[in-house]
Design a protein around this motif. Structure first.
Motif, PDB file in Angstrom:
ATOM      1  N   GLU A 229      35.588   3.989  33.498  1.00  0.00           N
ATOM      2  CA  GLU A 229      34.716   2.694  33.941  1.00  0.00           C
ATOM      3  C   GLU A 229      34.080   2.971  35.129  1.00  0.00           C
ATOM      4  O   GLU A 229      32.872   2.605  35.508  1.00  0.00           O
ATOM      5  N   LEU A 230      34.467   3.782  36.181  1.00  0.00           N
ATOM      6  CA  LEU A 230      33.978   4.242  37.432  1.00  0.00           C
ATOM      7  C   LEU A 230      33.038   5.312  37.128  1.00  0.00           C
ATOM      8  O   LEU A 230      32.396   5.785  38.295  1.00  0.00           O
ATOM      9  N   GLY A 231      32.689   5.968  35.869  1.00  0.00           N
ATOM     10  CA  GLY A 231      31.704   6.940  35.689  1.00  0.00           C
ATOM     11  C   GLY A 231      32.380   8.539  36.170  1.00  0.00           C
ATOM     12  O   GLY A 231      31.494   9.211  36.507  1.00  0.00           O
ATOM     13  N   PHE A 232      33.545   8.774  35.984  1.00  0.00           N
ATOM     14  CA  PHE A 232      34.070  10.163  36.411  1.00  0.00           C
ATOM     15  C   PHE A 232      33.570  10.902  35.426  1.00  0.00           C
ATOM     16  O   PHE A 232      33.803  12.223  35.810  1.00  0.00           O
ATOM     17  N   GLY A 233      33.587  10.358  34.026  1.00  0.00           N
ATOM     18  CA  GLY A 233      33.285  11.542  33.011  1.00  0.00           C
ATOM     19  C   GLY A 233      34.856  12.152  32.807  1.00  0.00           C
ATOM     20  O   GLY A 233      34.759  13.413  32.250  1.00  0.00           O
ATOM     21  N   LEU A 234      35.737  11.562  32.801  1.00  0.00           N
ATOM     22  CA  LEU A 234      37.022  12.192  32.425  1.00  0.00           C
ATOM     23  C   LEU A 234      36.955  12.442  31.008  1.00  0.00           C
ATOM     24  O   LEU A 234      36.594  11.949  30.044  1.00  0.00           O
ATOM     25  N   PHE A 235      37.414  13.927  30.711  1.00  0.00           N
ATOM     26  CA  PHE A 235      37.426  14.462  29.504  1.00  0.00           C
ATOM     27  C   PHE A 235      38.849  14.933  29.229  1.00  0.00           C
ATOM     28  O   PHE A 235      38.876  15.225  27.693  1.00  0.00           O
ATOM     29  N   SER A 236      39.660  15.072  29.833  1.00  0.00           N
ATOM     30  CA  SER A 236      40.999  15.318  29.583  1.00  0.00           C
ATOM     31  C   SER A 236      42.196  14.920  30.719  1.00  0.00           C
ATOM     32  O   SER A 236      41.709  14.831  32.004  1.00  0.00           O
ATOM     33  N   PHE A 237      43.369  14.643  30.177  1.00  0.00           N
ATOM     34  CA  PHE A 237      44.452  14.439  31.167  1.00  0.00           C
ATOM     35  C   PHE A 237      45.780  15.184  30.383  1.00  0.00           C
ATOM     36  O   PHE A 237      45.942  14.923  29.306  1.00  0.00           O
ATOM     37  N   ASP A 238      46.691  15.609  30.975  1.00  0.00           N
ATOM     38  CA  ASP A 238      47.930  16.181  30.420  1.00  0.00           C
ATOM     39  C   ASP A 238      49.058  16.222  31.208  1.00  0.00           C
ATOM     40  O   ASP A 238      48.760  15.983  32.476  1.00  0.00           O
ATOM     41  N   HIS A 239      50.257  16.336  30.836  1.00  0.00           N
ATOM     42  CA  HIS A 239      51.234  16.634  31.176  1.00  0.00           C
ATOM     43  C   HIS A 239      51.544  18.129  31.890  1.00  0.00           C
ATOM     44  O   HIS A 239      51.330  18.885  30.980  1.00  0.00           O
ATOM     45  N   GLU A 240      51.524  18.407  33.240  1.00  0.00           N
ATOM     46  CA  GLU A 240      51.544  19.878  33.909  1.00  0.00           C
ATOM     47  C   GLU A 240      52.728  20.235  33.695  1.00  0.00           C
ATOM     48  O   GLU A 240      53.896  19.648  33.028  1.00  0.00           O
ATOM     49  N   GLY A 241      52.917  21.471  34.215  1.00  0.00           N
ATOM     50  CA  GLY A 241      54.253  22.308  34.251  1.00  0.00           C
ATOM     51  C   GLY A 241      55.539  21.668  34.681  1.00  0.00           C
ATOM     52  O   GLY A 241      56.497  21.901  34.423  1.00  0.00           O
ATOM     53  N   GLY A 242      55.337  20.927  35.939  1.00  0.00           N
ATOM     54  CA  GLY A 242      56.290  20.256  36.553  1.00  0.00           C
ATOM     55  C   GLY A 242      56.684  19.036  35.954  1.00  0.00           C
ATOM     56  O   GLY A 242      55.933  18.351  35.188  1.00  0.00           O
ATOM     57  N   ASP A 243      58.108  18.810  36.066  1.00  0.00           N
ATOM     58  CA  ASP A 243      58.698  17.265  35.630  1.00  0.00           C
ATOM     59  C   ASP A 243      57.900  16.362  36.460  1.00  0.00           C
ATOM     60  O   ASP A 243      57.913  16.318  37.504  1.00  0.00           O
ATOM     61  N   ALA A 244      57.016  15.357  35.822  1.00  0.00           N
ATOM     62  CA  ALA A 244      56.296  14.304  36.430  1.00  0.00           C
ATOM     63  C   ALA A 244      55.014  14.845  37.178  1.00  0.00           C
ATOM     64  O   ALA A 244      54.442  14.116  37.820  1.00  0.00           O
ATOM     65  N   GLN A 245      54.690  15.942  36.600  1.00  0.00           N
ATOM     66  CA  GLN A 245      53.238  16.381  37.052  1.00  0.00           C
ATOM     67  C   GLN A 245      52.311  16.188  36.247  1.00  0.00           C
ATOM     68  O   GLN A 245      52.549  16.495  34.924  1.00  0.00           O
ATOM     69  N   PHE A 246      51.043  15.984  36.534  1.00  0.00           N
ATOM     70  CA  PHE A 246      49.940  15.768  35.562  1.00  0.00           C
ATOM     71  C   PHE A 246      48.628  16.079  36.205  1.00  0.00           C
ATOM     72  O   PHE A 246      48.566  16.255  37.480  1.00  0.00           O
TER      73      PHE A 246
END
Length: 349
Positions: free
Chosen positions: A79-96
């Motif tokens: 909604e804010l116009g960031f142009g989000l194209f991906s998000f994921d769970h990274e290598g650490g526990d609770a890391q994104f």
């Protein structure tokens, strides 16, 4: 900080160039109540599925179970116009990690400022907590803030880092930009990795012995993720992997851009790219192409104060006050006796 960046962007514009920036944002989002209860310093994920040995990276169940944070983040960023194209769970526990469309550097720095506020507020509303601390606990992965950078022609919009005629696909300008950053890498560290804790991330290996994916040497390589600077094959931008999640984006972008512009102005050559993993280089004393990134904040601040480019990019008042602030931070940290020291030395002597 915004004014300091604008000054460097104006210098690029005087040459007919626009500086574009994309940032790979990594954060930890954890359950603060459960973390307090365990008493170990380990950041408890919001879902039990977030604890996977050796890593929950890209795990679909861990990601789905974390949607009470990820879903509103994605909604608001869109909604804010960031142009989000991906998000994921990274290598650490609770890391994104959240990735969104690159922009002109000042606009991107503004977005990162908003992103920090947004992430913390969304987490609070879900009964969670977000941290941008680069290395929140010993066993965890570090949180980077990788810069993906390019110059484009102001009139035509042409990306100046690409050259279809070159055998590598990268222009001579790109390599000079790389060389400029490498020349000032140790001073840049004081801004790009600005805390005592930052240097716990800039280690070749994690506590369990696996590679950290964080750079240790001011080297560059062709798609080499072990180097500070990487020329990726899937996008026309230079990636700086040495910036971490605590960095002020305005200041880091200003200093890195100034270094790159100096490299272009002087036609610097970075030498051949590194084609091997750098994690186990150890000591390379006598090798003029190998510059070790600072091992701690004190080394970085000493390099920052000694580098002539520092005094061109930043007002003298800023240089003095920033160095004083960080030296006090180092002294405060260094005066504390840690549990590691007791375990190591208490019965040894």
């Amino acid at each position: 900080p915004r004014t300091i960046l604008k000054k460097q962007l104006a210098a690029a514009a005087d040459s007919g160039w626009r500086f574009n920036l994309g940032v790979e944002t990594e954060i930890y989002c954890f359950d603060p109540a459960a973390t307090t209860a365990n008493g170990s310093g380990y950041l408890e994920p919001m879902a039990a599925s977030g604890k996977i040995d050796p890593t929950p990276a890209y795990d679909i169940e861990s990601t789905l179970d974390s949607l009470r944070f990820l879903d509103p983040m994605a909604k608001y960023m869109t909604e804010l116009g960031f142009g989000l194209f991906s998000f994921d769970h990274e290598g650490g526990d609770a890391q994104f990690e959240f990735d969104f469309t690159y922009d002109e550097a000042l606009a991107m720095a503004d977005k990162i400022t908003l992103f920090r506020l947004l992430a913390k507020q969304v987490a609070k509303q879900a009964g969670l907590q977000v941290t941008f601390m680069p290395k929140p606990y010993t066993e965890g992965w570090g949180s980077g803030h990788h810069f993906n950078m390019s110059l484009e022609d102001l009139e035509s919009g042409t990306n100046l880092f690409r050259d279809k005629e070159a055998s590598t696909g990268w222009s001579k300008m790109t390599y000079s930009f790389v060389a400029g950053i490498m020349r000032h890498a140790r001073a840049i560290a004081a801004i790009a990795t600005p805390t005592v804790n930052s240097y716990k991330r800039l280690q070749p290996r994690l506590a369990d012995g696996t590679i950290s994916w964080a750079p240790v040497w001011a080297a560059y390589g062709d798609n080499n993720r072990s180097c500070m600077l990487r020329l990726p094959r899937n996008r026309p931008a230079l990636e700086n992997r040495a910036v971490d999640s605590a960095a002020n984006t305005y200041l880091a972008a200003a200093f890195i851009l100034a270094a790159g512009l100096e490299g272009i102005a002087e036609g610097l050559d970075p030498g051949d790219p590194v084609d091997m993993a750098t994690y186990d280089w150890g000591s390379r004393a006598g090798d003029p192409t190998a510059v070790r990134l600072p091992r701690n904040l004190l080394e970085a601040i000493d390099a920052f104060e000694a580098d002539p480019l520092t005094h061109q990019v930043f007002p003298e008042t800023f240089v003095k006050e920033y160095a004083d602030l960080k030296n006090r931070e180092w002294d405060e940290y260094h005066s504390r006796v840690s549990e590691w020291e007791r375990e190591k030395y208490l019965t040894l002597f």
